[in-house]
Design an enzyme around this catalytic site. Structure first.
Site, PDB file in Angstrom:
ATOM      1  CB  SER A  45      44.438  39.940  37.954  1.00  0.00           C
ATOM      2  OG  SER A  45      43.160  40.467  37.716  1.00  0.00           O
ATOM      3  N   GLY A 220      41.069  41.140  35.199  1.00  0.00           N
ATOM      4  CA  GLY A 220      41.412  39.848  34.612  1.00  0.00           C
ATOM      5  C   GLY A 220      42.876  39.791  34.240  1.00  0.00           C
ATOM      6  N   GLY A 222      46.501  39.095  32.125  1.00  0.00           N
ATOM      7  CA  GLY A 222      47.122  39.147  30.807  1.00  0.00           C
ATOM      8  C   GLY A 222      46.783  40.373  29.986  1.00  0.00           C
ATOM      9  CB  CYS A 247      42.080  46.198  36.819  1.00  0.00           C
ATOM     10  SG  CYS A 247      43.885  46.117  36.906  1.00  0.00           S
ATOM     11  CG  LEU A 248      41.300  42.861  31.271  1.00  0.00           C
ATOM     12  CD1 LEU A 248      42.618  42.264  30.798  1.00  0.00           C
ATOM     13  CD2 LEU A 248      40.205  41.823  31.151  1.00  0.00           C
ATOM     14  CD  GLN A 251      44.664  46.910  31.329  1.00  0.00           C
ATOM     15  OE1 GLN A 251      44.524  45.763  30.897  1.00  0.00           O
ATOM     16  NE2 GLN A 251      45.519  47.202  32.290  1.00  0.00           N
ATOM     17  CG  ASN A 289      47.350  42.233  40.064  1.00  0.00           C
ATOM     18  OD1 ASN A 289      48.361  42.161  39.349  1.00  0.00           O
ATOM     19  ND2 ASN A 289      46.506  41.221  40.188  1.00  0.00           N
ATOM     20  CG  HIS A 329      41.982  46.004  41.870  1.00  0.00           C
ATOM     21  ND1 HIS A 329      41.109  45.075  41.328  1.00  0.00           N
ATOM     22  CD2 HIS A 329      43.122  45.898  41.175  1.00  0.00           C
ATOM     23  CE1 HIS A 329      41.720  44.432  40.348  1.00  0.00           C
ATOM     24  NE2 HIS A 329      42.943  44.913  40.226  1.00  0.00           N
ATOM     25  CD  GLU A 331      38.382  45.279  43.657  1.00  0.00           C
ATOM     26  OE1 GLU A 331      38.142  46.375  43.102  1.00  0.00           O
ATOM     27  OE2 GLU A 331      39.268  44.506  43.265  1.00  0.00           O
TER      28      GLU A 331
HETATM   29  N1  LIG Z   1      44.071  43.226  37.729  1.00  0.00           N
HETATM   30  C1  LIG Z   1      43.843  43.307  36.437  1.00  0.00           C
HETATM   31  O1  LIG Z   1      42.729  43.351  35.953  1.00  0.00           O
HETATM   32  C2  LIG Z   1      45.050  43.259  35.539  1.00  0.00           C
HETATM   33  C3  LIG Z   1      44.794  43.772  34.164  1.00  0.00           C
HETATM   34  C4  LIG Z   1      45.768  43.262  33.120  1.00  0.00           C
HETATM   35  N2  LIG Z   1      45.776  41.849  33.077  1.00  0.00           N
HETATM   36  C5  LIG Z   1      47.144  43.805  33.401  1.00  0.00           C
HETATM   37  O2  LIG Z   1      48.006  43.067  33.808  1.00  0.00           O
HETATM   38  O3  LIG Z   1      47.361  44.979  33.220  1.00  0.00           O
END
Ligand SMILES: NC(=O)CC[C@H](N)C(=O)O
Length: 362
Positions: A45, A220, A222, A247-248, A251, A289, A329, A331
């Site tokens: 990420s 992931g 971005g 996380c991503l 979203q 993150n 996260h 994990e």
């Molecule tokens: N750790 C991630 O999956 C980050 C999610 C996405 N890239 C963000 O910056 O918000």
């Protein structure tokens, strides 16, 4: 004369000590984590970002590949008040520029006040502030990396069997690899799941052929808007197959169900982000993150957990559709283990769905 310069989007050029030479650029972000530098540096990420550690000494317990989250370092460059020689050797082997002996408090304050910003870095004998500025001029914003998934995803699918000593749960997970941390996969195989790690641009035919028990969208780098293929998979399978995301992944799932995502001022990166569960009122410490967040969750999803500091959505759920996602996260790696139970909840979702389908077929 210095041998390292960091040019910031706010116009400043900061002098530093060069540790690993090179010229590069990326979005400047900071993590407040005080452990876990190996996990953070190998977290996909962080692709296309320059990672500043706010903790002043990085590397004090060495470098061990068993703690890596992927097979390479992802940030474009690393910045700390002080790196140990062992970390510097690792970053040099990986060809990732590194600088230290600068005031990281100053960089963190700049990001807090000015928001996430681009930077350019020049390290090595004879470099000038102009070299760092030239890198900055070429730097793209995170949302402009349209095909960033290709940089971090597997090229072909890989299957991981349950751990030998895992319970017998009989669950097949289709993990859409948008830059997955390794411990998401291992958190599932150690609970008895079979994990099929699939490329970020996997088609719905491939997923349908696999007939998984759960569609799981990974973390992931971005802008989630650049993961249209994963979003299309969620749109296609939600309601038929349980859907999970981290996380991503959260979203992407929100976007697939009519929600919106937006860029945050400076994001959440660290290992002590407090999250409140709205049902139980309980607060857990989480690893985070991310630089984007879910704004409107859309009509189908309930926000079930929020960040105590800024109220952003940390957990989304739909009992009806069988959806369970987390912005943080669970994990960990690094970080507190407070929310490892998320993976048990995902496998429970599989059980519930199986029972529902069985009842419907009677
Ligand atoms: N750790 C991630 O999956 C980050 C999610 C996405 N890239 C963000 O910056 O918000």
């Amino acid at each position: 004369m210095s041998d390292a310069y960091v040019a910031l989007e706010d116009g400043r050029v900061v002098e530093a000590r060069g540790r690993v030479p090179g010229r590069t650029r990326g979005e400047l972000v900071f993590t407040t984590a005080y452990t876990g530098y190996e996990e953070s540096l190998t977290d996909p990420s962080y692709e296309e970002q320059v990672l500043t550690f706010s903790y002043p000494l990085i590397g004090n317990y060495g470098v061990r590949d068993e703690r890596f989250e992927s097979d390479r370092v992802h940030p474009r460059a690393a910045v700390a008040r002080e790196f140990t020689d062992e970390v510097v050797e690792w970053l040099a082997d990986e060809g990732v520029p590194a600088v230290d002996h600068l005031d990281t408090r100053d960089l963190v304050t700049a990001i807090r006040e000015g928001g996430a910003m681009k930077c350019g870095i020049a390290v090595g004998e004879g470099v000038t502030p102009e070299d760092a500025k030239a890198e900055l001029a070429e730097c793209k914003g995170m949302s402009e990396h349209m095909d960033i998934g290709a940089q971090v995803s597997v090229d072909a699918s890989e299957t991981y069997e349950p751990d030998a000593d895992a319970p017998d749960v009989d669950a097949e997970v289709a993990l859409i690899d948008c830059g997955a941390k390794g411990s998401i996969r291992s958190s599932l195989t150690e609970r008895g799941a079979t994990v099929h790690v699939l490329p970020y641009d996997t088609t719905s035919e491939t997923v349908a052929d696999l007939d998984p028990d759960v569609l799981f969208v990974s973390n992931g780098p971005g802008d989630p808007a650049n993961f249209g293929a994963a979003q299309a998979l969620v749109e296609e399978f939600v309601g038929e197959v349980p859907v999970a995301g981290i996380c991503l992944g959260q979203q992407v799932v929100a976007r697939a169900l009519g929600g919106t995502t937006e860029k945050m001022d400076f994001g959440h990166r660290g290992v002590n982000q407090p999250v409140r569960d709205l049902d139980s009122g309980k607060v857990v410490m989480t690893t985070q993150n991310h630089g984007y967040t879910v704004g409107d969750p859309g009509p189908e999803l309930d926000v079930t957990q929020v960040n105590v500091n800024d109220d952003t959505a940390e957990g989304l759920e739909s009992d009806e559709l069988g959806v369970l996602t987390r912005q943080y996260h669970p994990e960990a790696n690094p970080g507190p283990h407070d929310s490892l139970g998320f993976f048990d909840d995902v496998l429970e979702l599989v059980e519930t769905d199986r029972a529902r389908k069985l009842a419907a077929s009677d």
